[in-house]
Write a protein that holds these residues in place. Structure first.
Motif, PDB file in Angstrom:
ATOM      1  N   THR A   1      -3.157  -1.312  -5.396  1.00  0.00           N
ATOM      2  CA  THR A   1      -4.552  -0.879  -5.401  1.00  0.00           C
ATOM      3  C   THR A   1      -5.486  -2.084  -5.353  1.00  0.00           C
ATOM      4  OG1 THR A   1      -3.951   1.058  -6.725  1.00  0.00           O
ATOM      5  CG2 THR A   1      -6.261   0.391  -6.769  1.00  0.00           C
ATOM      6  N   PHE A   2      -5.110  -3.137  -6.034  1.00  0.00           N
ATOM      7  CA  PHE A   2      -5.854  -4.409  -6.059  1.00  0.00           C
ATOM      8  C   PHE A   2      -7.340  -4.183  -6.327  1.00  0.00           C
ATOM      9  CE2 PHE A   2      -2.289  -6.995  -5.094  1.00  0.00           C
ATOM     10  CZ  PHE A   2      -1.478  -6.271  -4.223  1.00  0.00           C
TER      11      PHE A   2
ATOM     12  N   HIS B   1      -7.821  -9.782  -9.812  1.00  0.00           N
ATOM     13  CA  HIS B   1      -7.718 -10.772 -10.896  1.00  0.00           C
ATOM     14  C   HIS B   1      -6.493 -11.655 -10.668  1.00  0.00           C
ATOM     15  CE1 HIS B   1      -4.529  -8.197 -12.373  1.00  0.00           C
ATOM     16  NE2 HIS B   1      -5.349  -7.184 -12.427  1.00  0.00           N
TER      17      HIS B   1
ATOM     18  N   GLY C   1      -3.697 -11.856 -12.017  1.00  0.00           N
ATOM     19  CA  GLY C   1      -2.373 -11.190 -11.993  1.00  0.00           C
ATOM     20  C   GLY C   1      -2.036 -10.769 -10.569  1.00  0.00           C
TER      21      GLY C   1
ATOM     22  N   ILE D   1       1.001 -12.370  -7.892  1.00  0.00           N
ATOM     23  CA  ILE D   1       2.039 -11.620  -7.145  1.00  0.00           C
ATOM     24  C   ILE D   1       1.902 -11.887  -5.651  1.00  0.00           C
ATOM     25  CG2 ILE D   1       0.743  -9.433  -6.869  1.00  0.00           C
ATOM     26  CD1 ILE D   1       4.330  -9.228  -7.927  1.00  0.00           C
TER      27      ILE D   1
ATOM     28  N   ARG E   1       3.361 -15.432  -4.963  1.00  0.00           N
ATOM     29  CA  ARG E   1       4.829 -15.466  -5.029  1.00  0.00           C
ATOM     30  C   ARG E   1       5.459 -14.667  -3.892  1.00  0.00           C
ATOM     31  NH1 ARG E   1       5.820 -13.398 -10.929  1.00  0.00           N
ATOM     32  NH2 ARG E   1       3.932 -12.268 -10.394  1.00  0.00           N
TER      33      ARG E   1
ATOM     34  N   SER F   1      -3.768   0.705  -1.234  1.00  0.00           N
ATOM     35  CA  SER F   1      -3.976   2.134  -1.505  1.00  0.00           C
ATOM     36  C   SER F   1      -5.389   2.554  -1.119  1.00  0.00           C
ATOM     37  CB  SER F   1      -3.768   2.407  -2.997  1.00  0.00           C
ATOM     38  OG  SER F   1      -2.555   1.866  -3.447  1.00  0.00           O
TER      39      SER F   1
ATOM     40  N   GLU G   1      -2.462   2.267   2.511  1.00  0.00           N
ATOM     41  CA  GLU G   1      -1.378   3.058   1.908  1.00  0.00           C
ATOM     42  C   GLU G   1      -1.942   4.452   1.658  1.00  0.00           C
ATOM     43  OE1 GLU G   1      -0.107   2.120  -2.118  1.00  0.00           O
ATOM     44  OE2 GLU G   1       1.862   2.939  -1.698  1.00  0.00           O
TER      45      GLU G   1
ATOM     46  N   TRP H   1       3.003   8.051  -0.928  1.00  0.00           N
ATOM     47  CA  TRP H   1       4.156   7.363  -1.531  1.00  0.00           C
ATOM     48  C   TRP H   1       5.295   7.181  -0.532  1.00  0.00           C
ATOM     49  CZ3 TRP H   1       3.193   5.002  -5.836  1.00  0.00           C
ATOM     50  CH2 TRP H   1       2.316   5.552  -6.799  1.00  0.00           C
TER      51      TRP H   1
ATOM     52  N   LYS I   1       6.846   3.899   2.942  1.00  0.00           N
ATOM     53  CA  LYS I   1       7.431   2.556   2.799  1.00  0.00           C
ATOM     54  C   LYS I   1       8.550   2.296   3.817  1.00  0.00           C
ATOM     55  CE  LYS I   1       6.026   1.752  -1.976  1.00  0.00           C
ATOM     56  NZ  LYS I   1       5.219   2.980  -2.190  1.00  0.00           N
TER      57      LYS I   1
ATOM     58  N   MET J   1       7.478  -6.243  -5.370  1.00  0.00           N
ATOM     59  CA  MET J   1       6.557  -5.552  -6.287  1.00  0.00           C
ATOM     60  C   MET J   1       6.684  -6.185  -7.660  1.00  0.00           C
ATOM     61  SD  MET J   1       4.811  -3.237  -4.771  1.00  0.00           S
ATOM     62  CE  MET J   1       4.144  -2.233  -6.081  1.00  0.00           C
ATOM     63  N   GLY J   2       5.645  -5.932  -8.502  1.00  0.00           N
ATOM     64  CA  GLY J   2       5.693  -6.426  -9.875  1.00  0.00           C
ATOM     65  C   GLY J   2       6.736  -5.652 -10.679  1.00  0.00           C
TER      66      GLY J   2
ATOM     67  N   ASP K   1       6.691  -3.977 -13.268  1.00  0.00           N
ATOM     68  CA  ASP K   1       6.377  -2.643 -13.810  1.00  0.00           C
ATOM     69  C   ASP K   1       6.931  -1.557 -12.892  1.00  0.00           C
ATOM     70  OD1 ASP K   1       3.097  -2.185 -12.461  1.00  0.00           O
ATOM     71  OD2 ASP K   1       4.318  -3.962 -12.272  1.00  0.00           O
ATOM     72  N   TRP K   2       7.337  -1.941 -11.696  1.00  0.00           N
ATOM     73  CA  TRP K   2       7.937  -0.995 -10.745  1.00  0.00           C
ATOM     74  C   TRP K   2       9.446  -1.165 -10.643  1.00  0.00           C
ATOM     75  CZ3 TRP K   2       5.238   3.039  -8.916  1.00  0.00           C
ATOM     76  CH2 TRP K   2       3.848   2.951  -9.009  1.00  0.00           C
TER      77      TRP K   2
ATOM     78  N   ARG L   1       5.647  -9.321 -14.033  1.00  0.00           N
ATOM     79  CA  ARG L   1       4.215  -8.991 -14.049  1.00  0.00           C
ATOM     80  C   ARG L   1       3.483 -10.048 -14.879  1.00  0.00           C
ATOM     81  NH1 ARG L   1       1.091  -4.150 -13.671  1.00  0.00           N
ATOM     82  NH2 ARG L   1      -0.545  -4.199 -15.226  1.00  0.00           N
TER      83      ARG L   1
ATOM     84  N   ILE M   1      -3.305  -8.900 -18.469  1.00  0.00           N
ATOM     85  CA  ILE M   1      -4.435  -8.684 -17.549  1.00  0.00           C
ATOM     86  C   ILE M   1      -4.116  -7.458 -16.688  1.00  0.00           C
ATOM     87  CG2 ILE M   1      -3.482 -10.295 -15.845  1.00  0.00           C
ATOM     88  CD1 ILE M   1      -7.242  -9.729 -16.385  1.00  0.00           C
TER      89      ILE M   1
HETATM   90  N1  C2G Z   1       0.512  -6.896 -11.008  1.00  0.00           N
HETATM   91  C1  C2G Z   1       1.068  -7.985 -11.692  1.00  0.00           C
HETATM   92  N2  C2G Z   1       0.514  -8.382 -12.857  1.00  0.00           N
HETATM   93  C2  C2G Z   1      -0.578  -7.744 -13.361  1.00  0.00           C
HETATM   94  C3  C2G Z   1      -1.153  -6.666 -12.664  1.00  0.00           C
HETATM   95  C4  C2G Z   1      -0.588  -6.246 -11.475  1.00  0.00           C
HETATM   96  O1  C2G Z   1       2.068  -8.566 -11.230  1.00  0.00           O
HETATM   97  N3  C2G Z   1      -1.098  -8.175 -14.542  1.00  0.00           N
HETATM   98  C5  C2G Z   1       1.135  -6.479  -9.752  1.00  0.00           C
HETATM   99  C6  C2G Z   1       1.719  -5.073  -9.832  1.00  0.00           C
HETATM  100  O2  C2G Z   1       3.016  -5.101 -10.408  1.00  0.00           O
HETATM  101  C7  C2G Z   1       1.751  -4.669  -8.354  1.00  0.00           C
HETATM  102  C8  C2G Z   1       0.523  -5.414  -7.779  1.00  0.00           C
HETATM  103  O3  C2G Z   1       0.159  -6.422  -8.735  1.00  0.00           O
HETATM  104  O4  C2G Z   1       2.937  -5.187  -7.739  1.00  0.00           O
HETATM  105  C9  C2G Z   1      -0.645  -4.494  -7.561  1.00  0.00           C
HETATM  106  O5  C2G Z   1      -0.931  -3.855  -8.802  1.00  0.00           O
HETATM  107  P1  C2G Z   1      -1.938  -2.586  -8.770  1.00  0.00           P
HETATM  108  O6  C2G Z   1      -3.136  -2.929  -7.983  1.00  0.00           O
HETATM  109  O7  C2G Z   1      -2.063  -2.075 -10.162  1.00  0.00           O
HETATM  110  O8  C2G Z   1      -1.093  -1.554  -7.878  1.00  0.00           O
HETATM  111  P2  C2G Z   1      -0.295  -0.258  -8.371  1.00  0.00           P
HETATM  112  O9  C2G Z   1      -1.256   0.725  -8.940  1.00  0.00           O
HETATM  113  O10 C2G Z   1       0.840  -0.729  -9.175  1.00  0.00           O
HETATM  114  O11 C2G Z   1       0.155   0.354  -6.945  1.00  0.00           O
HETATM  115  O12 C2G Z   1       3.148   2.197  -3.789  1.00  0.00           O
HETATM  116  C10 C2G Z   1       2.996   1.249  -4.831  1.00  0.00           C
HETATM  117  C11 C2G Z   1       1.619   1.322  -5.444  1.00  0.00           C
HETATM  118  O13 C2G Z   1       0.622   1.289  -4.450  1.00  0.00           O
HETATM  119  C12 C2G Z   1       1.413   0.176  -6.428  1.00  0.00           C
END
Ligand code: C2G
Length: 180
Positions: free
Chosen positions: A27-28, A32, A34, A38, A41, A54, A90, A93, A96, A110-111, A113-114, A132, A136
């Motif tokens: 979504t970005f 920030h 964070g 990503i 990297r 998104s 995007e 879902w 991909k 991906m970060g 959290d996924w 992740r 932040i």
């Molecule tokens: N991220 C991170 N560290 C943070 C915040 C976000 O590494 N402190 C990474 C997330 O893990 C993700 C990317 O930044 O890989 C984008 O995060 P979001 O904008 O929150 O995207 P999200 O809602 O996770 O959407 O189909 C997949 C989705 O579109 C992912």
């Protein structure tokens, strides 16, 4: 039959084939460090980074996220980042696999959290989850700058509906509920 082509590709195409392509999704919103971590990297894992951003509709309908910035604004910000080579929308879902095939992707990033959620892509490309960045998030930024912090007392059905609906109201943080 025409002359036998020894090579199926021109030099440029062969060069093109050696470009390592990386893809990531997000979504970005309220960009920030964070997000930058990503993206940096992800780019370090190849030569060309596709960011699948998104759309406002996808965020609202499928992630229950109300972005602070519109898709066009978030796209404009991402396109200004040196690690990003292409930004595409995007919409759902399920795009991909076709994205990975259409853009000849070598690595999906991906970060953490996924972690594990997109392992089905391993059939098509390398799948990497990166740690992740701690402490932040766009949600945290939004809450810290949110306009209204709500407290609710009671448990009538209307209260429950109000709690559900308040999730979709920008700049409102439901910070406490008292239900005797
Ligand atoms: N991220 C991170 N560290 C943070 C915040 C976000 O590494 N402190 C990474 C997330 O893990 C993700 C990317 O930044 O890989 C984008 O995060 P979001 O904008 O929150 O995207 P999200 O809602 O996770 O959407 O189909 C997949 C989705 O579109 C992912």
């Amino acid at each position: 039959m025409g002359s036998l082509r020894l090579y199926n590709h021109t030099n440029a195409e062969m060069e093109e084939e050696h470009v390592k392509r990386v893809i990531t999704y997000g979504t970005f919103d309220m960009l920030h460090y964070g997000h930058i971590n990503i993206l940096r990297r992800a780019k370090e894992m190849g030569d060309y980074l596709v960011v699948v951003l998104s759309t406002d509709e996808f965020n609202w309908n499928s992630k229950q996220k109300k972005c602070y910035f519109t898709y066009e604004q978030r796209k404009q910000v991402l396109e200004a980042i040196r690690y990003v080579d292409l930004v595409i929308p995007e919409n759902n879902w399920d795009q991909k696999i076709s994205d990975v095939q259409d853009y000849k992707i070598d690595t999906f990033v991906m970060g953490s959290d996924w972690e594990g959620k997109f392992d089905y892509l391993k059939e098509y490309c390398e799948v990497v989850y990166l740690p992740r960045t701690a402490n932040i998030s766009s949600t945290k930024l939004r809450q810290e700058n949110s306009g209204i912090r709500l407290g609710i007392i009671g448990y009538e059905p209307m209260v429950e509906k109000f709690i559900q609906e308040s999730r979709y109201v920008g700049n409102v943080e439901l910070s406490g509920i008292f239900q005797p």
